[in-house]
Write an enzyme that holds these catalytic residues in place. Sequence first.
Site, PDB file in Angstrom:
ATOM      1  CE  LYS A  68     -13.473 -19.523 -15.527  1.00  0.00           C
ATOM      2  NZ  LYS A  68     -15.280 -18.388 -15.850  1.00  0.00           N
ATOM      3  CG  ASP A 103     -21.106 -20.799 -17.233  1.00  0.00           C
ATOM      4  OD1 ASP A 103     -21.520 -19.548 -16.848  1.00  0.00           O
ATOM      5  OD2 ASP A 103     -21.935 -20.097 -18.570  1.00  0.00           O
ATOM      6  CG  HIS A 141     -14.208 -18.219 -20.538  1.00  0.00           C
ATOM      7  ND1 HIS A 141     -15.434 -18.069 -20.539  1.00  0.00           N
ATOM      8  CD2 HIS A 141     -14.161 -18.027 -22.316  1.00  0.00           C
ATOM      9  CE1 HIS A 141     -15.665 -18.141 -21.750  1.00  0.00           C
ATOM     10  NE2 HIS A 141     -15.243 -17.713 -23.268  1.00  0.00           N
ATOM     11  CG  HIS A 157     -18.391 -22.447 -19.546  1.00  0.00           C
ATOM     12  ND1 HIS A 157     -16.718 -22.454 -20.437  1.00  0.00           N
ATOM     13  CD2 HIS A 157     -18.360 -21.586 -18.622  1.00  0.00           C
ATOM     14  CE1 HIS A 157     -16.519 -21.352 -20.237  1.00  0.00           C
ATOM     15  NE2 HIS A 157     -17.358 -20.805 -19.188  1.00  0.00           N
ATOM     16  CG  HIS A 176     -18.710 -22.557 -13.844  1.00  0.00           C
ATOM     17  ND1 HIS A 176     -17.650 -22.067 -14.960  1.00  0.00           N
ATOM     18  CD2 HIS A 176     -19.011 -20.861 -14.781  1.00  0.00           C
ATOM     19  CE1 HIS A 176     -17.465 -20.863 -15.254  1.00  0.00           C
ATOM     20  NE2 HIS A 176     -18.894 -20.150 -15.337  1.00  0.00           N
ATOM     21  CG  HIS A 230     -21.928 -16.115 -13.641  1.00  0.00           C
ATOM     22  ND1 HIS A 230     -20.548 -15.618 -13.747  1.00  0.00           N
ATOM     23  CD2 HIS A 230     -21.508 -17.125 -14.383  1.00  0.00           C
ATOM     24  CE1 HIS A 230     -19.447 -16.306 -14.570  1.00  0.00           C
ATOM     25  NE2 HIS A 230     -19.822 -16.939 -15.191  1.00  0.00           N
TER      26      HIS A 230
HETATM   27  C1  NCD Z   1     -20.730 -15.198 -17.944  1.00  0.00           C
HETATM   28  C2  NCD Z   1     -21.113 -14.258 -17.406  1.00  0.00           C
HETATM   29  O1  NCD Z   1     -22.434 -13.145 -17.876  1.00  0.00           O
HETATM   30  O2  NCD Z   1     -20.738 -13.428 -16.433  1.00  0.00           O
HETATM   31  N1  NCD Z   1     -22.015 -15.273 -19.726  1.00  0.00           N
HETATM   32  C3  NCD Z   1     -21.888 -16.638 -20.383  1.00  0.00           C
HETATM   33  O3  NCD Z   1     -22.229 -16.349 -21.434  1.00  0.00           O
HETATM   34  N2  NCD Z   1     -21.589 -17.953 -19.761  1.00  0.00           N
HETATM   35  C4  NCD Z   1     -19.341 -15.248 -18.586  1.00  0.00           C
HETATM   36  C5  NCD Z   1     -18.731 -16.566 -18.358  1.00  0.00           C
HETATM   37  O4  NCD Z   1     -19.613 -17.884 -17.727  1.00  0.00           O
HETATM   38  O5  NCD Z   1     -18.429 -16.695 -19.895  1.00  0.00           O
HETATM   39 ZN    ZN Z   2     -19.146 -18.644 -16.450  1.00  0.00          ZN
END
Ligand code: NCD
Ligand code: ZN
Length: 352
Positions: A104, A256, A141, A179, A17, A19
């Site tokens: 997702k 995450d 999520h 998460h 997971h 970003h």
């Molecule tokens: C994530 C993001 O910034 O893309 N933020 C977070 O707090 N985890 C989005 C997400 O996974 O909820």
């Molecule tokens: Zn995330």
Amino acid sequence: MSTNQTQIQLIQPDDWHLHIRDGEVMKDVLIDTVRQFARAIIMPNLKPPVTTVDLANAYRTRIQLQLKSLGIDSFTPLMTLYLTNNTSADEVRKAKAAGITAFKLYPAGATTNSDAGVTDLKYCHDALEAMQAVGMPLLVHGEVTSPEIDIFDREAVFIYQVLDPLRKDFPELKVVFEHITTLQAAHYVRDAATGGKNLIAATITPQHLLMNRNAIFAGGIRPHNYCLPVLKREEHRLALLEVATSGNPRFFLGTDSAPHAKGAKETACGCAGCYSAFNALGLYAEAFESVGKLDKLEGFASFFGPDFYSLPRNTRKIILVKQAQIIPNELPLGDATIVPLRAGETIAWSLV
Ligand code: NCD
Ligand code: ZN
């Protein structure tokens, strides 16, 4: 895997997971991930979100070009599509054929860039049926978004309002509860009946294994410890640590790591997301060591993820050493900077 006081050798982990954003900043965050991980599930919450196979293919190409310009050929991005009220069954089948790894589900408004998310799963019936039929995992999520539900309860309420009914409607659908942050989620995933099949799993972040909600308010407000789902009470952290280190294959690594520029965090309405990619493996090692379970790290980090996704395990080995590393106060992020998780503090374990 061999364990002693100062060194751990393990099969190279993957991040299930992650970003990495897009454009200018992608390079700066990818560097941290590829140092540690062989593969990562790439989250689709760009602006605009990655809702079609064509958009995912284009995003994958941009990632591959970036990797190439960094001279990296040892990392594989695993692409996901952002589920919307309008996702068709055809798009799901097309995604399967195109090698997209998962869809997702963001409940609309739940988190960063989720405005295009699903307002009610009843609109997704055909898409979910197609996912179930072709064996496409749904990554969730897991928070309700109703403003009247306390933010600390949104995950626990999601389980009985959304997740459990979803799994009853689609009993063969593969689901990853992403998460997870609560005892309720940990126990739901641990105890879910699946008839012996690989149908449910959960990812756990380093911050939820290491911190409770006091960390958001320690001596003043700490925006860099704010993420969604928000950190919970100590009893929840302990429940997560218990399942993560139990050797149960339903629980595996997903950082995450969610980069936001320093200015977007340190402001009147700061973004949610912790940037843990800089030394994510060191953070996980610290968590596992805190309960004397370093011997369970390899399964969690390197085996259970690929097993769930029916992908081969990695074969290359990496070594973590107990060598204190001070986390920088800031790192470059495009033309801005980012404050990594645990900035200015020491992490005991780092990658050789
Ligand atoms: C994530 C993001 O910034 O893309 N933020 C977070 O707090 N985890 C989005 C997400 O996974 O909820
Ligand atoms: Zn995330």
